[in-house]
Design an enzyme around this catalytic site. Structure first.
Site, PDB file in Angstrom:
ATOM      1  N   ASP A 136     -52.326 -11.162  14.466  1.00 24.68           N
ATOM      2  CA  ASP A 136     -51.804 -11.553  13.334  1.00 24.68           C
ATOM      3  C   ASP A 136     -50.602 -12.209  12.582  1.00 24.68           C
ATOM      4  OD1 ASP A 136     -49.988 -11.679  14.682  1.00 24.68           O
ATOM      5  OD2 ASP A 136     -48.061  -9.496  14.143  1.00 24.68           O
ATOM      6  N   SER A 137     -49.532 -13.026  11.643  1.00 13.01           N
ATOM      7  CA  SER A 137     -50.429 -14.160  11.015  1.00 13.01           C
ATOM      8  C   SER A 137     -48.246 -14.787  11.825  1.00 13.01           C
ATOM      9  CB  SER A 137     -49.643 -14.399   9.520  1.00 13.01           C
ATOM     10  OG  SER A 137     -48.714 -13.559   9.429  1.00 13.01           O
ATOM     11  N   GLY A 138     -47.684 -13.555  12.783  1.00  9.78           N
ATOM     12  CA  GLY A 138     -46.076 -14.328  12.740  1.00  9.78           C
ATOM     13  C   GLY A 138     -45.313 -13.455  11.816  1.00  9.78           C
ATOM     14  N   GLY A 139     -45.877 -13.728  10.778  1.00 16.26           N
ATOM     15  CA  GLY A 139     -45.289 -13.050   9.323  1.00 16.26           C
ATOM     16  C   GLY A 139     -44.669 -11.617   9.667  1.00 16.26           C
ATOM     17  N   PHE A 140     -44.496 -10.622  10.162  1.00 21.03           N
ATOM     18  CA  PHE A 140     -44.214  -9.164  10.320  1.00 21.03           C
ATOM     19  C   PHE A 140     -43.325  -9.861  11.209  1.00 21.03           C
ATOM     20  CE2 PHE A 140     -43.276  -5.532  12.442  1.00 21.03           C
ATOM     21  CZ  PHE A 140     -43.427  -4.501  11.788  1.00 21.03           C
ATOM     22  N   CYS A 199     -62.029  11.448  28.207  1.00 20.67           N
ATOM     23  CA  CYS A 199     -61.549  10.220  29.869  1.00 20.67           C
ATOM     24  C   CYS A 199     -61.480  10.260  30.730  1.00 20.67           C
ATOM     25  CB  CYS A 199     -59.818   9.537  28.901  1.00 20.67           C
ATOM     26  SG  CYS A 199     -58.835   9.967  29.812  1.00 20.67           S
ATOM     27  N   GLN A 255     -49.288  -7.011  -1.100  1.00 19.57           N
ATOM     28  CA  GLN A 255     -47.770  -7.037  -0.824  1.00 19.57           C
ATOM     29  C   GLN A 255     -47.813  -5.817  -2.140  1.00 19.57           C
ATOM     30  OE1 GLN A 255     -45.646  -7.065   2.270  1.00 19.57           O
ATOM     31  NE2 GLN A 255     -47.015  -7.861   4.059  1.00 19.57           N
ATOM     32  N   GLY A 263     -47.570  -4.297   4.481  1.00 19.64           N
ATOM     33  CA  GLY A 263     -45.835  -3.978   3.999  1.00 19.64           C
ATOM     34  C   GLY A 263     -45.961  -2.013   3.913  1.00 19.64           C
ATOM     35  N   ASP A 298     -55.162  -0.539  12.808  1.00 17.59           N
ATOM     36  CA  ASP A 298     -53.986  -1.020  14.291  1.00 17.59           C
ATOM     37  C   ASP A 298     -52.549  -0.345  14.252  1.00 17.59           C
ATOM     38  OD1 ASP A 298     -52.885  -2.606  12.220  1.00 17.59           O
ATOM     39  OD2 ASP A 298     -51.539  -3.223  14.153  1.00 17.59           O
ATOM     40  N   CYS A 323     -58.101  12.337  32.023  1.00 17.30           N
ATOM     41  CA  CYS A 323     -58.254  13.871  31.761  1.00 17.30           C
ATOM     42  C   CYS A 323     -59.709  13.949  33.131  1.00 17.30           C
ATOM     43  CB  CYS A 323     -58.854  14.015  30.778  1.00 17.30           C
ATOM     44  SG  CYS A 323     -57.394  13.542  29.349  1.00 17.30           S
ATOM     45  N   CYS A 347     -60.977  16.225  26.060  1.00 18.28           N
ATOM     46  CA  CYS A 347     -60.971  14.491  26.507  1.00 18.28           C
ATOM     47  C   CYS A 347     -62.205  14.146  27.156  1.00 18.28           C
ATOM     48  CB  CYS A 347     -59.726  14.641  26.654  1.00 18.28           C
ATOM     49  SG  CYS A 347     -59.478  12.255  26.324  1.00 18.28           S
ATOM     50  N   ASP A 365     -47.609 -14.047   5.329  1.00 15.24           N
ATOM     51  CA  ASP A 365     -47.589 -13.418   4.562  1.00 15.24           C
ATOM     52  C   ASP A 365     -45.750 -13.133   4.682  1.00 15.24           C
ATOM     53  OD1 ASP A 365     -47.477 -11.254   5.811  1.00 15.24           O
ATOM     54  OD2 ASP A 365     -48.182  -9.680   4.913  1.00 15.24           O
ATOM     55  N   HIS A 412     -55.844   7.622  28.469  1.00 16.45           N
ATOM     56  CA  HIS A 412     -55.261   8.650  27.165  1.00 16.45           C
ATOM     57  C   HIS A 412     -55.825   8.578  26.450  1.00 16.45           C
ATOM     58  CE1 HIS A 412     -56.189  13.150  25.974  1.00 16.45           C
ATOM     59  NE2 HIS A 412     -54.881  12.397  25.459  1.00 16.45           N
TER      60      HIS A 412
HETATM   61 ZN   LIG Z   1     -58.060  12.355  27.913  1.00 16.96          ZN
END
Ligand SMILES: [Zn+2]
Length: 375
Positions: free
Chosen positions: A90-94, A310, A193, A220, A270, A313, A308, A144, A339
């Site tokens: 990310d750009s750091g803006g947030f 994973c 935005q 945003g 994300d 599990c 699941c 941004d 998980h």
């Molecule tokens: Zn799992």
């Protein structure tokens, strides 16, 4: 350095393939968040095993610690953090926006005091591009201004959202110019935005499309607005972006939000939710969410989610995870994070499979019905 092809589509939803300098990413994709150069509590080998193809890094935090001088010695973030697949930063803006009253925004950029050592710092579109050049992330984000949903209890009005969106557009042009001057061989994404206002979002889309960037994000959202407001913007904006370029919805969301985003034409997501919730004992399953701290799991011999695949599990019971959490064992958030991330990555794989066979709508209906059934 970015290629993108849409392999199949169903309604507005797309099954695509993204080619980046450090590898190929199948879309729609969920990107685990590695704020400080680490996905909290999860080994890179575990991320690879679950099928994560791209992770996030955080420009602001990595700038403050360890600093670009350290990462430059490693020729970028990949070798520094031991991750060979693609990275988006990310750009750091947030993050400077999150500092609130401690940050002063001007046309030049954002002035603030370092929360690490108190230094006075200035983050501008140019500085953000210079940091991201050192990080050598496969995808860099434009600098941004994230328009707040509300400030001190007052909801942001259209005039204020417009002023903010227009400054983000000027910052997009400055980001693009600096990215080119630095001869960054990676890809730069623009960020739409415009707050909760469709007309402003459309102006932002039109102006960013003019800049002809390799990809675009919707920013945003997920900034404290009511759920219905977020859903309105997610339904409005993605399909208005150029069809041949990847679309990234920033910071969203629950499994159901991801389904909605894909249906609206989003390719990339994300969110800190799978890892943050895991650390709080909040686990996602096919049949709703499970709070492992609840006393009902004290003697439960089942895995978190019987459907699941994973490693958590495959090996451990709800009772064992409940016990680890009660004792404050560090293995508890680690197993829970594996998980939850696996659940998100597997969901995206199921979505891609459904899109390939034209059964996404049916899959989405069945998935959401299962989720609302409850444990
Ligand atoms: Zn799992």
């Amino acid at each position: 350095m970015l290629t993108f092809e849409v392999l199949a589509s169903e309604g507005l939803a797309r099954r695509g393939r993204l080619g980046l300098r450090h590898g190929v990413v199948e879309t729609p994709v969920f990107m685990p968040v590695g704020t400080y150069g680490s996905v909290k509590g999860v080994l890179p080998s575990s991320l690879e095993a679950m099928g994560a193809e791209i992770i996030l890094g955080n420009t602001f935090h990595l700038w403050l610690r360890p600093g670009t001088d350290v990462i430059a010695r490693f020729a970028g973030l990949h070798r520094f953090e031991g991750w060979t697949r693609p990275i988006l930063t990310d750009s750091g803006g947030f993050q400077v926006w999150s500092l609130g009253a401690n940050a002063k925004v001007s046309e030049l950029g954002v002035a603030f005091q370092s929360p690490v050592n108190g230094d006075k710092l200035l983050l501008t579109p140019e500085v953000s591009m210079q940091i991201q050049r050192v990080l050598d992330s496969d995808i860099a984000m434009q600098f941004d201004e994230c328009t707040a949903y509300e400030t001190l209890g007052r909801i942001t009005g259209e005039a204020e959202a417009c002023r903010s969106m227009e400054m983000s557009l000027r910052w997009a042009a400055r980001s693009r110019a600096e990215f080119a001057r630095l001869e960054n061989p990676n890809a730069l994404f623009g960020i739409v935005q415009g707050g909760m206002f469709e007309t402003l979002r459309e102006e932002s889309v039109a102006a960013l499309t003019e800049l002809d960037l390799p990809g675009y994000a919707i920013g945003g959202v997920s900034v404290g607005e009511p759920k219905a407001e977020m859903q309105r913007i997610v339904a409005h904006t993605p399909h208005r972006l150029p069809a041949g370029k990847p679309r990234y919805l920033m910071g969203v969301g629950t499994p159901e939000d991801l389904i909605d985003g894909v249906a609206a034409g989003v390719d990339m997501f994300d969110c800190v939710m799978p890892t943050r919730n895991a650390r709080n004992g909040h686990l996602f399953t096919r049949f709703g969410d499970l709070r492992i701290r609840n006393a009902r799991y004290k003697t439960d011999e089942q895995p978190i989610d019987p459907t699941c695949a994973c490693p958590t599990c495959a090996r451990f019971s709800r009772a064992y995870l409940h016990h680890l959490d009660r004792c404050g064992e560090m293995l508890a958030p680690m197993l829970a994070s594996v998980h939850n991330l696996h659940f998100y990555v597997a969901l995206m794989r199921d979505i891609r499979d459904a899109l390939e066979t034209g059964t996404f709508a049916a899959f989405a209906t069945a998935f959401c019905a299962d989720r609302s059934r409850g444990i």
